[in-house]
Motif scaffolding. Sequence first.
Motif, PDB file in Angstrom:
ATOM      1  N   LEU A 116       0.805  -1.234   0.000  1.00 16.83           N
ATOM      2  CA  LEU A 116       0.000   0.000   0.000  1.00 16.83           C
ATOM      3  C   LEU A 116       0.830   1.273   0.000  1.00 16.83           C
ATOM      4  N   HIS A 117       2.092   1.178   0.424  1.00 19.19           N
ATOM      5  CA  HIS A 117       3.009   2.328   0.422  1.00 19.19           C
ATOM      6  C   HIS A 117       2.524   3.484   1.289  1.00 19.19           C
ATOM      7  N   VAL A 118       1.783   3.185   2.353  1.00 15.91           N
ATOM      8  CA  VAL A 118       1.336   4.248   3.252  1.00 15.91           C
ATOM      9  C   VAL A 118       1.836   4.026   4.677  1.00 15.91           C
ATOM     10  N   VAL A 119       2.472   2.894   4.928  1.00 12.11           N
ATOM     11  CA  VAL A 119       3.064   2.636   6.236  1.00 12.11           C
ATOM     12  C   VAL A 119       4.550   2.343   6.040  1.00 12.11           C
ATOM     13  N   THR A 120       5.371   2.837   6.956  1.00 14.21           N
ATOM     14  CA  THR A 120       6.824   2.670   6.855  1.00 14.21           C
ATOM     15  C   THR A 120       7.364   2.046   8.130  1.00 14.21           C
ATOM     16  N   PRO A 121       7.977   0.867   8.056  1.00 13.68           N
ATOM     17  CA  PRO A 121       8.587   0.277   9.250  1.00 13.68           C
ATOM     18  C   PRO A 121       9.852   1.040   9.645  1.00 13.68           C
ATOM     19  N   LEU A 122       9.973   1.370  10.910  1.00 15.22           N
ATOM     20  CA  LEU A 122      11.196   1.936  11.474  1.00 15.22           C
ATOM     21  C   LEU A 122      11.726   0.916  12.475  1.00 15.22           C
ATOM     22  N   TRP A 123      12.974   0.486  12.291  1.00 17.38           N
ATOM     23  CA  TRP A 123      13.483  -0.638  13.065  1.00 17.38           C
ATOM     24  C   TRP A 123      14.124  -0.184  14.367  1.00 17.38           C
ATOM     25  N   ARG A 137      11.489   5.467  23.737  1.00 16.77           N
ATOM     26  CA  ARG A 137      11.550   6.921  23.931  1.00 16.77           C
ATOM     27  C   ARG A 137      12.719   7.531  23.163  1.00 16.77           C
ATOM     28  N   ASP A 138      13.868   6.885  23.222  1.00 20.57           N
ATOM     29  CA  ASP A 138      15.072   7.437  22.587  1.00 20.57           C
ATOM     30  C   ASP A 138      15.022   7.359  21.068  1.00 20.57           C
ATOM     31  N   GLN A 139      14.153   6.503  20.515  1.00 18.74           N
ATOM     32  CA  GLN A 139      14.130   6.324  19.064  1.00 18.74           C
ATOM     33  C   GLN A 139      12.836   6.801  18.405  1.00 18.74           C
ATOM     34  N   LEU A 140      11.970   7.438  19.188  1.00 17.63           N
ATOM     35  CA  LEU A 140      10.750   8.007  18.610  1.00 17.63           C
ATOM     36  C   LEU A 140      11.076   9.201  17.731  1.00 17.63           C
ATOM     37  N   THR A 141      10.326   9.344  16.657  1.00 14.73           N
ATOM     38  CA  THR A 141      10.407  10.531  15.805  1.00 14.73           C
ATOM     39  C   THR A 141       8.992  11.063  15.604  1.00 14.73           C
ATOM     40  N   PRO A 142       8.864  12.331  15.161  1.00 16.83           N
ATOM     41  CA  PRO A 142       7.521  12.871  14.918  1.00 16.83           C
ATOM     42  C   PRO A 142       6.729  12.075  13.893  1.00 16.83           C
ATOM     43  N   ALA A 145       3.688   6.923  13.910  1.00 15.36           N
ATOM     44  CA  ALA A 145       2.249   6.914  14.181  1.00 15.36           C
ATOM     45  C   ALA A 145       1.861   5.777  15.109  1.00 15.36           C
ATOM     46  N   ALA A 146       2.709   4.740  15.181  1.00 13.26           N
ATOM     47  CA  ALA A 146       2.382   3.570  15.987  1.00 13.26           C
ATOM     48  C   ALA A 146       3.656   2.867  16.442  1.00 13.26           C
ATOM     49  N   VAL A 147       3.527   2.160  17.542  1.00 17.22           N
ATOM     50  CA  VAL A 147       4.603   1.322  18.058  1.00 17.22           C
ATOM     51  C   VAL A 147       4.042  -0.089  18.200  1.00 17.22           C
ATOM     52  N   ALA A 148       4.783  -1.074  17.696  1.00 19.19           N
ATOM     53  CA  ALA A 148       4.349  -2.472  17.781  1.00 19.19           C
ATOM     54  C   ALA A 148       5.314  -3.251  18.649  1.00 19.19           C
ATOM     55  N   VAL A 149       4.782  -4.107  19.494  1.00 23.41           N
ATOM     56  CA  VAL A 149       5.616  -4.854  20.429  1.00 23.41           C
ATOM     57  C   VAL A 149       4.948  -6.185  20.755  1.00 23.41           C
ATOM     58  N   CYS A 150       5.763  -7.174  21.104  1.00 22.81           N
ATOM     59  CA  CYS A 150       5.241  -8.439  21.623  1.00 22.81           C
ATOM     60  C   CYS A 150       5.106  -8.332  23.136  1.00 22.81           C
ATOM     61  N   LEU A 151       3.978  -8.756  23.663  1.00 23.21           N
ATOM     62  CA  LEU A 151       3.792  -8.744  25.112  1.00 23.21           C
ATOM     63  C   LEU A 151       4.892  -9.553  25.788  1.00 23.21           C
ATOM     64  N   VAL A 152       5.166 -10.736  25.261  1.00 24.95           N
ATOM     65  CA  VAL A 152       6.261 -11.574  25.743  1.00 24.95           C
ATOM     66  C   VAL A 152       7.071 -12.004  24.530  1.00 24.95           C
ATOM     67  N   ASP A 153       8.350 -11.741  24.568  1.00 22.78           N
ATOM     68  CA  ASP A 153       9.200 -12.092  23.435  1.00 22.78           C
ATOM     69  C   ASP A 153       9.418 -13.594  23.389  1.00 22.78           C
ATOM     70  N   GLY A 170       2.788   8.566  24.194  1.00 19.93           N
ATOM     71  CA  GLY A 170       1.678   9.515  24.102  1.00 19.93           C
ATOM     72  C   GLY A 170       0.455   8.913  23.442  1.00 19.93           C
ATOM     73  N   ASP A 171      -0.114   9.663  22.472  1.00 19.89           N
ATOM     74  CA  ASP A 171      -1.358   9.179  21.847  1.00 19.89           C
ATOM     75  C   ASP A 171      -1.103   8.401  20.569  1.00 19.89           C
ATOM     76  N   ARG A 172       0.138   8.001  20.337  1.00 19.97           N
ATOM     77  CA  ARG A 172       0.401   7.110  19.207  1.00 19.97           C
ATOM     78  C   ARG A 172      -0.271   5.757  19.464  1.00 19.97           C
ATOM     79  N   LEU A 173      -0.539   5.031  18.391  1.00 20.83           N
ATOM     80  CA  LEU A 173      -1.140   3.713  18.552  1.00 20.83           C
ATOM     81  C   LEU A 173      -0.126   2.732  19.121  1.00 20.83           C
ATOM     82  N   LEU A 174      -0.567   1.931  20.074  1.00 16.53           N
ATOM     83  CA  LEU A 174       0.251   0.852  20.621  1.00 16.53           C
ATOM     84  C   LEU A 174      -0.357  -0.472  20.169  1.00 16.53           C
TER      85      LEU A 174
END
Length: 373
Positions: A116-123, A137-142, A145-153, A170-174
């Motif tokens: 779709l070319h509307v979402v960009t993964p940031l590693w 926190r140290d790697q967030l940029t303006p 729009a969202a942060v993705a994480v595994c509850l348990v790795d 903040g109000d970014r999607l988790l």
Amino acid sequence: MTSLQNFTDGFRNEPGYLDFGRVGPLSEVVMAETLGQNEVLSRARFGSLDHLAEQDLRARTAVSALTGFTPDQIVLQPNTSSGLMQAMFGLTGSVLLSAGDFPSVPFAAVRAAETLHVVTPLWLETERGRVTPGQIRDQLTPAVAAVAVCLVDSRTGYRADLDGIRQVIGDRLLIVDAIQGFGVVDAALEAADVVASGGQKWTRAGWGTGFLALSERALDRLVPVYSGYVGTDTAEPWDEVTPPSHSARAFRVTNGDAIAQARFAAALEQVADVGVDVIQAAMNDNASQIIELVDEFVIDLVSPRDVRERAGIVVLEPPAELLTTLVASLHNHGITATTRGTTVRLSVHAALAPDTVTMLRGALTAYALTATY
């Protein structure tokens, strides 16, 4: 209320099974539900199909009790990966995530970006796969729009601090892949905007079970790209293609497997009846028992020792030249575990049979004797 003893009595797996992070053998209550629902479908008595249609709401209600999301904010999915795909394909903007997370998460993000070319993964850069609020926190940029994480790795057993992550984004999607902790970890899932999980592991409900839970913020921001005819507010939209619903049902493609939904509901109803906190405490005690046993044989651990940072996954990392020896010894002593790369993962639930501990001790003893020979 179901007691912990009644809950653990419902474990049917043979001694030596330490692989719940791979798949949870079906519980007694799920087996009974499966037989009963199959009987209903096989007979197809007058009016019985209405009962099967009710399993979707039953399962969503059961998920609601364990997540804090309302049933209308929950849509059933056949597995975790399908739910994550729905979320990532609906996202616009950059998503911050770890390339070391279970492949369902990065694959969903990259496939959405490629298509779709509307979402960009940031590693996200992590230390041995552990995703922490500070790193985020140290790697967030303006642009994030969202942060993705595994509850348990799944590779380290590290448990993410969802409350802490929420505070820094903040109000970014988790977006949370909860599969390795759902039903056994008393986590702050209400801090997430998107929770995807399946029922084939720790809830022991079998394959074909899962859900996607969406907060109001997520429903406002995600586009239901894969929305089928059952994803509208019209019961049967003949002769026209109606718009997607404004609720979570928009993220449905077609009707689900009613018997799988019943299996899932039965498993979750029992978990809620016992209490996730009670199950977690028992699981933590069993994990501690496994860790103490492993320490006797001086094998390095990758997984956390702190109960606040772990779930039911205990990951061993023997010297590289002894990995094959350890794997063979576990196999020869009837221990079912998962080997990935240079590590061996043991995953324990609320029930831990004494015979399993004895078998594991025998395997580790044989390993130690071979290693020192």
